[in-house]
Scaffold this motif. Structure first.
Motif, mmCIF file in Angstrom:
data_model
loop_
_atom_site.group_PDB
_atom_site.id
_atom_site.type_symbol
_atom_site.label_atom_id
_atom_site.label_comp_id
_atom_site.label_asym_id
_atom_site.label_seq_id
_atom_site.Cartn_x
_atom_site.Cartn_y
_atom_site.Cartn_z
ATOM 1 N N PHE A 55 1.311 5.137 14.513
ATOM 2 C CA PHE A 55 0.516 4.040 15.065
ATOM 3 C C PHE A 55 0.141 3.028 13.978
ATOM 4 O O PHE A 55 0.254 1.816 14.176
ATOM 5 N N ASP A 56 -0.307 3.518 12.825
ATOM 6 C CA ASP A 56 -0.675 2.597 11.740
ATOM 7 C C ASP A 56 0.527 1.771 11.275
ATOM 8 O O ASP A 56 0.392 0.592 10.946
ATOM 9 N N VAL A 57 1.683 2.401 11.261
ATOM 10 C CA VAL A 57 2.907 1.689 10.863
ATOM 11 C C VAL A 57 3.199 0.574 11.868
ATOM 12 O O VAL A 57 3.550 -0.549 11.488
ATOM 13 N N ASP A 58 3.020 0.875 13.153
ATOM 14 C CA ASP A 58 3.272 -0.145 14.178
ATOM 15 C C ASP A 58 2.239 -1.269 14.119
ATOM 16 O O ASP A 58 2.581 -2.441 14.294
ATOM 17 N N VAL A 59 0.971 -0.908 13.877
ATOM 18 C CA VAL A 59 -0.063 -1.941 13.742
ATOM 19 C C VAL A 59 0.255 -2.817 12.524
ATOM 20 O O VAL A 59 0.216 -4.048 12.589
ATOM 21 N N ALA A 60 0.608 -2.188 11.420
ATOM 22 C CA ALA A 60 0.931 -2.923 10.191
ATOM 23 C C ALA A 60 2.126 -3.849 10.407
ATOM 24 O O ALA A 60 2.122 -5.011 9.976
ATOM 25 N N THR A 61 3.139 -3.346 11.104
ATOM 26 C CA THR A 61 4.350 -4.131 11.351
ATOM 27 C C THR A 61 4.038 -5.328 12.242
ATOM 28 O O THR A 61 4.535 -6.440 12.018
ATOM 29 N N TYR A 62 3.188 -5.098 13.242
ATOM 30 C CA TYR A 62 2.802 -6.190 14.149
ATOM 31 C C TYR A 62 2.032 -7.267 13.384
ATOM 32 O O TYR A 62 2.313 -8.467 13.513
ATOM 33 N N ILE A 63 1.050 -6.834 12.593
ATOM 34 C CA ILE A 63 0.242 -7.798 11.829
ATOM 35 C C ILE A 63 1.146 -8.596 10.887
ATOM 36 O O ILE A 63 1.062 -9.826 10.809
ATOM 37 N N ALA A 64 2.014 -7.883 10.172
ATOM 38 C CA ALA A 64 2.930 -8.570 9.250
ATOM 39 C C ALA A 64 3.756 -9.604 10.003
ATOM 40 O O ALA A 64 3.969 -10.723 9.525
ATOM 41 N N GLY A 65 4.187 -9.248 11.214
ATOM 42 C CA GLY A 65 4.972 -10.168 12.044
ATOM 43 C C GLY A 65 4.187 -11.433 12.346
ATOM 44 O O GLY A 65 4.712 -12.551 12.264
ATOM 45 N N GLN A 66 2.922 -11.259 12.688
ATOM 46 C CA GLN A 66 2.080 -12.411 12.998
ATOM 47 C C GLN A 66 1.815 -13.260 11.743
ATOM 48 O O GLN A 66 1.531 -14.445 11.835
ATOM 49 N N LEU A 67 1.902 -12.628 10.583
ATOM 50 C CA LEU A 67 1.714 -13.377 9.321
ATOM 51 C C LEU A 67 3.018 -14.034 8.865
ATOM 52 O O LEU A 67 3.036 -14.727 7.843
ATOM 53 N N GLY A 68 4.097 -13.775 9.584
ATOM 54 C CA GLY A 68 5.364 -14.432 9.255
ATOM 55 C C GLY A 68 6.373 -13.552 8.542
ATOM 56 O O GLY A 68 7.355 -14.061 7.999
ATOM 57 N N TYR A 69 6.148 -12.245 8.539
ATOM 58 C CA TYR A 69 7.079 -11.340 7.855
ATOM 59 C C TYR A 69 7.863 -10.516 8.860
ATOM 60 O O TYR A 69 7.284 -9.879 9.739
ATOM 61 N N LYS A 70 9.160 -10.492 8.700
ATOM 62 C CA LYS A 70 10.003 -9.646 9.538
ATOM 63 C C LYS A 70 9.925 -8.210 9.018
ATOM 64 O O LYS A 70 9.589 -7.997 7.845
ATOM 65 N N PRO A 71 10.284 -7.250 9.889
ATOM 66 C CA PRO A 71 10.204 -5.849 9.433
ATOM 67 C C PRO A 71 10.939 -5.589 8.119
ATOM 68 O O PRO A 71 10.472 -4.803 7.299
ATOM 69 N N ASP A 72 12.077 -6.273 7.895
ATOM 70 C CA ASP A 72 12.812 -5.982 6.649
ATOM 71 C C ASP A 72 12.182 -6.644 5.422
ATOM 72 O O ASP A 72 12.658 -6.471 4.301
ATOM 73 N N GLN A 73 11.100 -7.385 5.628
ATOM 74 C CA GLN A 73 10.377 -7.954 4.482
ATOM 75 C C GLN A 73 9.163 -7.102 4.106
ATOM 76 O O GLN A 73 8.423 -7.439 3.190
ATOM 77 N N ILE A 74 8.968 -6.014 4.864
ATOM 78 C CA ILE A 74 7.805 -5.158 4.593
ATOM 79 C C ILE A 74 8.183 -4.062 3.611
ATOM 80 O O ILE A 74 9.199 -3.383 3.781
ATOM 81 N N GLN A 75 7.353 -3.904 2.599
ATOM 82 C CA GLN A 75 7.518 -2.756 1.720
ATOM 83 C C GLN A 75 6.283 -1.880 1.858
ATOM 84 O O GLN A 75 5.179 -2.289 1.475
ATOM 85 N N PHE A 76 6.461 -0.701 2.453
ATOM 86 C CA PHE A 76 5.327 0.197 2.588
ATOM 87 C C PHE A 76 5.078 0.932 1.284
ATOM 88 O O PHE A 76 6.009 1.329 0.588
ATOM 89 N N VAL A 77 3.790 1.106 0.990
ATOM 90 C CA VAL A 77 3.362 1.763 -0.246
ATOM 91 C C VAL A 77 2.377 2.856 0.166
ATOM 92 O O VAL A 77 1.528 2.623 1.030
ATOM 93 N N GLU A 78 2.490 4.036 -0.431
ATOM 94 C CA GLU A 78 1.550 5.102 -0.067
ATOM 95 C C GLU A 78 0.170 4.836 -0.666
ATOM 96 O O GLU A 78 0.043 4.609 -1.873
ATOM 97 N N THR A 79 -0.843 4.837 0.188
ATOM 98 C CA THR A 79 -2.224 4.707 -0.295
ATOM 99 C C THR A 79 -3.007 5.917 0.217
ATOM 100 O O THR A 79 -3.375 5.979 1.385
ATOM 101 N N LYS A 80 -3.208 6.882 -0.666
ATOM 102 C CA LYS A 80 -3.951 8.093 -0.292
ATOM 103 C C LYS A 80 -5.426 7.749 -0.108
ATOM 104 O O LYS A 80 -5.898 6.724 -0.627
ATOM 105 N N SER A 81 -6.155 8.637 0.541
ATOM 106 C CA SER A 81 -7.559 8.340 0.888
ATOM 107 C C SER A 81 -8.376 7.871 -0.314
ATOM 108 O O SER A 81 -9.114 6.889 -0.226
ATOM 109 N N ALA A 82 -8.254 8.558 -1.437
ATOM 110 C CA ALA A 82 -9.105 8.236 -2.582
ATOM 111 C C ALA A 82 -8.643 7.000 -3.350
ATOM 112 O O ALA A 82 -9.364 6.500 -4.210
ATOM 113 N N ASP A 83 -7.441 6.493 -3.041
ATOM 114 C CA ASP A 83 -6.878 5.373 -3.827
ATOM 115 C C ASP A 83 -7.048 4.018 -3.167
ATOM 116 O O ASP A 83 -6.672 2.993 -3.746
#
Ligand code: GLU
Length: 281
Positions: A65-93
């Protein structure tokens, strides 16, 4: 990184593109150059080990779900899915990742709290979850105070760990790991008696094939967890854009579709879409 402006024309194209991709997830985290519009990459923080929310699959795809929300938001900001680079952010980081500028925003089961708001800003909320317990099918734990004296696992830097120590069961033997998957492995091996975090996360683990039939959620609603999108402190413009994107995701039906796709398999009964700016205490 500079955000591209979304013109009326490109917004139409985007909304068509998004109807096909918003719920698709499945973006690879390679850094191949984008095919579209000359835009650069956008780095977004997610979790890598939370099935149904933020998961890096063995083949490198991302789902949840978070990936889909992130992808949707990025889309609205003008980024296509292939322009997204996901990075791991653990709870404490998470706060540090935003302050350092490692990522543009974070969609990672990230509860909005007054303490975190001293360091980062939040858009949203986009989901309301509740802290719960995951226990073995035959466990006799039925309420929060049953945890006193028991071995309990949660994650460093999470609201769940803090709640247990301060409110729910101060005498629980709390083990804090860096990710929930380690806690779940501990529950299976008997190293801990229970795992605590948001019901949304626990439901996703319980439904995994390798754990099917072994665990149950206690169903306790021990807190309200208002998931927000974390951004760097002071970036009000980005907060406003992300809020608009979330509203658009909800009104277009993409939010509901993402809920069904990601929470359906775990049979997670989510709360209705929250209103932007409305925090349930
Ligand atoms: N939503 C809670 C938090 O932000 C627990 C889940 C997590 O660790 O991401 O702390």
């Amino acid at each position: 990184m500079k955000l591209r402006k979304v013109t009326a024309a490109s917004a139409v194209v985007l909304s068509i593109a998004l109807s096909a991709t918003a719920c698709g997830g499945g973006n690879k985290d390679n850094s191949s150059s984008s095919s579209s519009g000359g835009g650069g990459k956008i780095k977004i923080g997610i979790k890598y080990d939370q099935p149904g929310l933020g998961l890096k699959e063995p083949n490198g795809d991302f789902s949840g779900f978070d990936v889909d929300v992130a992808t949707y938001i990025a889309g609205q900001l003008g980024y296509k899915p292939d322009q997204i680079q996901f990075v791991e952010t653990k709870s404490a980081d998470r706060e540090n990742a935003l302050s350092r500028g490692d990522v543009k925003f974070i969609v990672a089961t990230y509860s909005i709290t007054p303490k975190r708001k001293e360091k980062v800003d939040f858009a949203g909320p986009y989901l309301l979850a509740h802290q719960d317990l995951l226990i073995k099918k035959d466990s006799d734990i039925t309420k929060g105070t049953d945890l006193n004296g028991k071995k309990l696992c949660s994650v460093t830097g999470s609201t769940s760990a803090q709640n247990v120590q301060q409110k729910i069961a101060p005498k629980a033997q709390l083990k804090e790991y860096s990710g929930y998957s380690e806690c779940i492995a501990g529950l299976q091996s008997g190293a801990v008696d229970a795992v605590t975090t948001d019901d949304s996360i626990l439901a996703g683990f319980a439904a995994q094939d390798k754990y099917k039939g072994q665990f149950k959620l206690a169903g306790l609603k021990l807190s309200n967890e208002n998931y927000g999108v974390g951004v760097k402190k002071g970036d009000t413009e980005l907060v406003n854009k992300i809020n608009k994107a979330i509203e658009q995701m909800e009104s277009s039906g993409a939010w509901e579709a993402a809920v069904k796709k990601n929470f359906g398999p775990a049979n997670y009964q989510n709360e209705p879409a929250p209103k932007i700016g409305q925090i349930v205490q």
